[in-house]
Design a protein around this motif. Structure first.
Motif, PDB file in Angstrom:
ATOM      1  N   THR A 258       0.801  -1.229   0.000  1.00  0.00           N
ATOM      2  CA  THR A 258       0.000   0.000   0.000  1.00  0.00           C
ATOM      3  C   THR A 258       0.836   1.282   0.000  1.00  0.00           C
ATOM      4  OG1 THR A 258      -0.209  -0.124   2.404  1.00  0.00           O
ATOM      5  CG2 THR A 258      -1.996  -1.090   1.103  1.00  0.00           C
ATOM      6  N   GLU A 259       2.123   1.169   0.192  1.00  0.00           N
ATOM      7  CA  GLU A 259       2.993   2.333   0.120  1.00  0.00           C
ATOM      8  C   GLU A 259       3.497   2.575  -1.302  1.00  0.00           C
ATOM      9  OE1 GLU A 259       5.550  -1.171   0.135  1.00  0.00           O
ATOM     10  OE2 GLU A 259       3.814  -0.646   1.358  1.00  0.00           O
ATOM     11  N   ARG A 260       3.152   1.696  -2.223  1.00  0.00           N
ATOM     12  CA  ARG A 260       3.650   1.762  -3.602  1.00  0.00           C
ATOM     13  C   ARG A 260       2.548   2.199  -4.552  1.00  0.00           C
ATOM     14  NH1 ARG A 260       6.439  -3.184  -6.933  1.00  0.00           N
ATOM     15  NH2 ARG A 260       7.136  -1.905  -8.671  1.00  0.00           N
ATOM     16  N   GLY A 261       2.907   3.086  -5.488  1.00  0.00           N
ATOM     17  CA  GLY A 261       1.945   3.588  -6.452  1.00  0.00           C
ATOM     18  C   GLY A 261       1.916   2.787  -7.736  1.00  0.00           C
ATOM     19  N   PHE A 262       0.716   2.694  -8.301  1.00  0.00           N
ATOM     20  CA  PHE A 262       0.488   1.999  -9.566  1.00  0.00           C
ATOM     21  C   PHE A 262      -0.356   2.913 -10.444  1.00  0.00           C
ATOM     22  CE2 PHE A 262       1.226  -1.081  -6.320  1.00  0.00           C
ATOM     23  CZ  PHE A 262       2.013  -2.041  -6.921  1.00  0.00           C
ATOM     24  N   VAL A 263       0.056   3.097 -11.690  1.00  0.00           N
ATOM     25  CA  VAL A 263      -0.674   3.964 -12.608  1.00  0.00           C
ATOM     26  C   VAL A 263      -1.220   3.105 -13.743  1.00  0.00           C
ATOM     27  CG1 VAL A 263      -0.586   6.003 -14.086  1.00  0.00           C
ATOM     28  CG2 VAL A 263       0.878   5.880 -12.045  1.00  0.00           C
ATOM     29  N   LEU A 264      -2.541   2.966 -13.775  1.00  0.00           N
ATOM     30  CA  LEU A 264      -3.227   2.293 -14.883  1.00  0.00           C
ATOM     31  C   LEU A 264      -3.571   3.389 -15.879  1.00  0.00           C
ATOM     32  CD1 LEU A 264      -4.534  -0.268 -16.068  1.00  0.00           C
ATOM     33  CD2 LEU A 264      -6.587   0.306 -14.739  1.00  0.00           C
ATOM     34  N   HIS A 265      -3.152   3.234 -17.130  1.00  0.00           N
ATOM     35  CA  HIS A 265      -3.299   4.329 -18.088  1.00  0.00           C
ATOM     36  C   HIS A 265      -3.437   3.814 -19.512  1.00  0.00           C
ATOM     37  CE1 HIS A 265       0.958   3.881 -19.377  1.00  0.00           C
ATOM     38  NE2 HIS A 265       1.185   3.627 -18.083  1.00  0.00           N
ATOM     39  N   ARG A 266      -3.804   4.749 -20.390  1.00  0.00           N
ATOM     40  CA  ARG A 266      -3.782   4.454 -21.820  1.00  0.00           C
ATOM     41  C   ARG A 266      -2.350   4.072 -22.187  1.00  0.00           C
ATOM     42  NH1 ARG A 266      -8.692   3.916 -23.773  1.00  0.00           N
ATOM     43  NH2 ARG A 266     -10.089   5.511 -23.033  1.00  0.00           N
ATOM     44  N   ASP A 267      -2.233   3.152 -23.112  1.00  0.00           N
ATOM     45  CA  ASP A 267      -0.911   2.698 -23.539  1.00  0.00           C
ATOM     46  C   ASP A 267      -0.297   3.758 -24.449  1.00  0.00           C
ATOM     47  OD1 ASP A 267       1.352   1.279 -24.096  1.00  0.00           O
ATOM     48  OD2 ASP A 267       0.351  -0.311 -25.216  1.00  0.00           O
ATOM     49  N   GLU A 268       0.160   4.822 -23.807  1.00  0.00           N
ATOM     50  CA  GLU A 268       0.770   5.951 -24.504  1.00  0.00           C
ATOM     51  C   GLU A 268       2.078   6.281 -23.800  1.00  0.00           C
ATOM     52  OE1 GLU A 268      -3.452   8.261 -25.290  1.00  0.00           O
ATOM     53  OE2 GLU A 268      -2.247   8.809 -23.560  1.00  0.00           O
ATOM     54  N   GLY A 269       3.052   6.694 -24.557  1.00  0.00           N
ATOM     55  CA  GLY A 269       4.327   7.096 -23.962  1.00  0.00           C
ATOM     56  C   GLY A 269       5.210   5.907 -23.653  1.00  0.00           C
ATOM     57  N   ARG A 270       6.414   6.237 -23.230  1.00  0.00           N
ATOM     58  CA  ARG A 270       7.388   5.208 -22.863  1.00  0.00           C
ATOM     59  C   ARG A 270       7.875   5.537 -21.468  1.00  0.00           C
ATOM     60  NH1 ARG A 270      10.898   3.244 -27.801  1.00  0.00           N
ATOM     61  NH2 ARG A 270      11.256   1.720 -26.181  1.00  0.00           N
ATOM     62  N   TRP A 271       7.661   4.602 -20.559  1.00  0.00           N
ATOM     63  CA  TRP A 271       8.010   4.803 -19.163  1.00  0.00           C
ATOM     64  C   TRP A 271       8.967   3.696 -18.745  1.00  0.00           C
ATOM     65  CZ3 TRP A 271       6.105   9.350 -19.263  1.00  0.00           C
ATOM     66  CH2 TRP A 271       4.905   9.604 -19.918  1.00  0.00           C
ATOM     67  N   GLU A 272       9.698   3.926 -17.678  1.00  0.00           N
ATOM     68  CA  GLU A 272      10.747   3.001 -17.256  1.00  0.00           C
ATOM     69  C   GLU A 272      10.230   1.611 -16.886  1.00  0.00           C
ATOM     70  OE1 GLU A 272      13.222   4.644 -14.204  1.00  0.00           O
ATOM     71  OE2 GLU A 272      13.431   6.535 -15.274  1.00  0.00           O
ATOM     72  N   SER A 273       9.104   1.530 -16.215  1.00  0.00           N
ATOM     73  CA  SER A 273       8.620   0.236 -15.731  1.00  0.00           C
ATOM     74  C   SER A 273       7.141   0.075 -16.064  1.00  0.00           C
ATOM     75  CB  SER A 273       8.844   0.133 -14.221  1.00  0.00           C
ATOM     76  OG  SER A 273       8.408  -1.118 -13.751  1.00  0.00           O
ATOM     77  N   THR A 274       6.874  -0.478 -17.249  1.00  0.00           N
ATOM     78  CA  THR A 274       5.500  -0.583 -17.741  1.00  0.00           C
ATOM     79  C   THR A 274       5.186  -2.008 -18.172  1.00  0.00           C
ATOM     80  OG1 THR A 274       5.467   1.710 -18.489  1.00  0.00           O
ATOM     81  CG2 THR A 274       3.874   0.226 -19.506  1.00  0.00           C
ATOM     82  N   LEU A 275       3.988  -2.454 -17.786  1.00  0.00           N
ATOM     83  CA  LEU A 275       3.430  -3.722 -18.233  1.00  0.00           C
ATOM     84  C   LEU A 275       2.271  -3.401 -19.159  1.00  0.00           C
ATOM     85  CD1 LEU A 275       2.992  -6.854 -17.973  1.00  0.00           C
ATOM     86  CD2 LEU A 275       1.483  -6.313 -16.034  1.00  0.00           C
ATOM     87  N   LYS A 276       2.355  -3.846 -20.398  1.00  0.00           N
ATOM     88  CA  LYS A 276       1.236  -3.671 -21.323  1.00  0.00           C
ATOM     89  C   LYS A 276       0.216  -4.759 -21.001  1.00  0.00           C
ATOM     90  CE  LYS A 276       4.095  -1.589 -24.880  1.00  0.00           C
ATOM     91  NZ  LYS A 276       3.587  -0.263 -24.865  1.00  0.00           N
ATOM     92  N   VAL A 277      -1.012  -4.341 -20.674  1.00  0.00           N
ATOM     93  CA  VAL A 277      -2.007  -5.306 -20.216  1.00  0.00           C
ATOM     94  C   VAL A 277      -3.045  -5.649 -21.283  1.00  0.00           C
ATOM     95  CG1 VAL A 277      -1.687  -4.759 -17.793  1.00  0.00           C
ATOM     96  CG2 VAL A 277      -3.413  -3.512 -19.107  1.00  0.00           C
ATOM     97  N   GLY A 278      -2.979  -5.008 -22.435  1.00  0.00           N
ATOM     98  CA  GLY A 278      -3.911  -5.287 -23.506  1.00  0.00           C
ATOM     99  C   GLY A 278      -5.064  -4.300 -23.510  1.00  0.00           C
ATOM    100  N   GLY A 279      -5.824  -4.327 -24.585  1.00  0.00           N
ATOM    101  CA  GLY A 279      -6.963  -3.442 -24.697  1.00  0.00           C
ATOM    102  C   GLY A 279      -6.596  -1.975 -24.722  1.00  0.00           C
ATOM    103  N   GLY A 280      -5.364  -1.663 -25.141  1.00  0.00           N
ATOM    104  CA  GLY A 280      -4.920  -0.273 -25.181  1.00  0.00           C
ATOM    105  C   GLY A 280      -4.552   0.295 -23.825  1.00  0.00           C
ATOM    106  N   LEU A 281      -4.357  -0.595 -22.827  1.00  0.00           N
ATOM    107  CA  LEU A 281      -4.027  -0.164 -21.470  1.00  0.00           C
ATOM    108  C   LEU A 281      -2.640  -0.644 -21.060  1.00  0.00           C
ATOM    109  CD1 LEU A 281      -7.412  -0.996 -19.711  1.00  0.00           C
ATOM    110  CD2 LEU A 281      -6.627   1.230 -20.529  1.00  0.00           C
ATOM    111  N   ALA A 282      -2.048   0.083 -20.118  1.00  0.00           N
ATOM    112  CA  ALA A 282      -0.751  -0.290 -19.570  1.00  0.00           C
ATOM    113  C   ALA A 282      -0.742   0.049 -18.084  1.00  0.00           C
ATOM    114  CB  ALA A 282       0.363   0.448 -20.297  1.00  0.00           C
TER     115      ALA A 282
END
Length: 184
Positions: A77-101
């Protein structure tokens, strides 16, 4: 059940079957494999705003003052997670499908704070996790309903209507569901 089938799905907590912090929850499953599953609860806003969170991190915060950070689940719970449109290039990203990352690195938060982040995003603290076979067992116990995820529900549906909107993807209304389990 086949591993991976719940990836990019919503899990809807069944009324009367799932309690505590997960009662009435909608969880987006970002990963499901032989080791287990990982998801983010998308309908439980916390008292913390994105603006406040970025300020605590010494990140410029050019975001709406009332945009909430969500309780994503009880793990890390001390760690942040950003669910977002699959846009841009970020250091630590998991592409989850459906245009989301799903991104966990600070660079996406800095981009969001400065107005250069993904066009749509949802930030959580913590995540929901299941060990090997645990989610499958909970599905067999009728604890959850699953449906393909909808980015419209994640990013555009008011938080108080997300569970009902996700249930409607299955052709169901909330009043049609019961916590009682039948066996044939």
């Amino acid at each position: 059940m086949t591993h991976g089938i719940f990836r990019n799905q919503f899990l809807l907590a069944m009324p009367g079957r799932v309690g505590g912090d997960f009662a009435d929850s909608v969880t987006f499953i970002a990963e499901h494999n032989d080791d287990g599953a990982m998801g983010l609860v998308i309908n439980k806003p916390s008292d913390l705003s994105v603006h406040e969170m970025l300020g605590h991190m010494d990140i410029e915060a050019h975001v709406p003052a009332k945009q909430p950070v969500y309780w994503g689940g009880p793990v890390q719970t001390e760690r942040g997670f950003v669910l977002h449109r699959d846009e841009g290039r970020w250091e630590s990203t998991l592409k989850v499908g459906g245009g989301l990352a799903l991104t966990t690195s600070r660079d996406v938060l800095e981009a969001i704070g400065n107005g250069f982040g993904p066009s749509e995003y949802l930030i959580t603290l913590g995540y929901a996790g299941w060990g090997e076979g645990q989610l499958e067992d909970e599905m067999l116990a009728n604890s959850w309903l699953n449906t393909p995820a909808s980015d419209q529900i994640i990013f555009s549906t008011p938080v108080e209507g997300r569970w009902a909107a996700a249930a409607r993807l299955l052709g169901l209304e909330a009043h049609q569901l019961s916590g009682l389990v039948g066996h044939a």
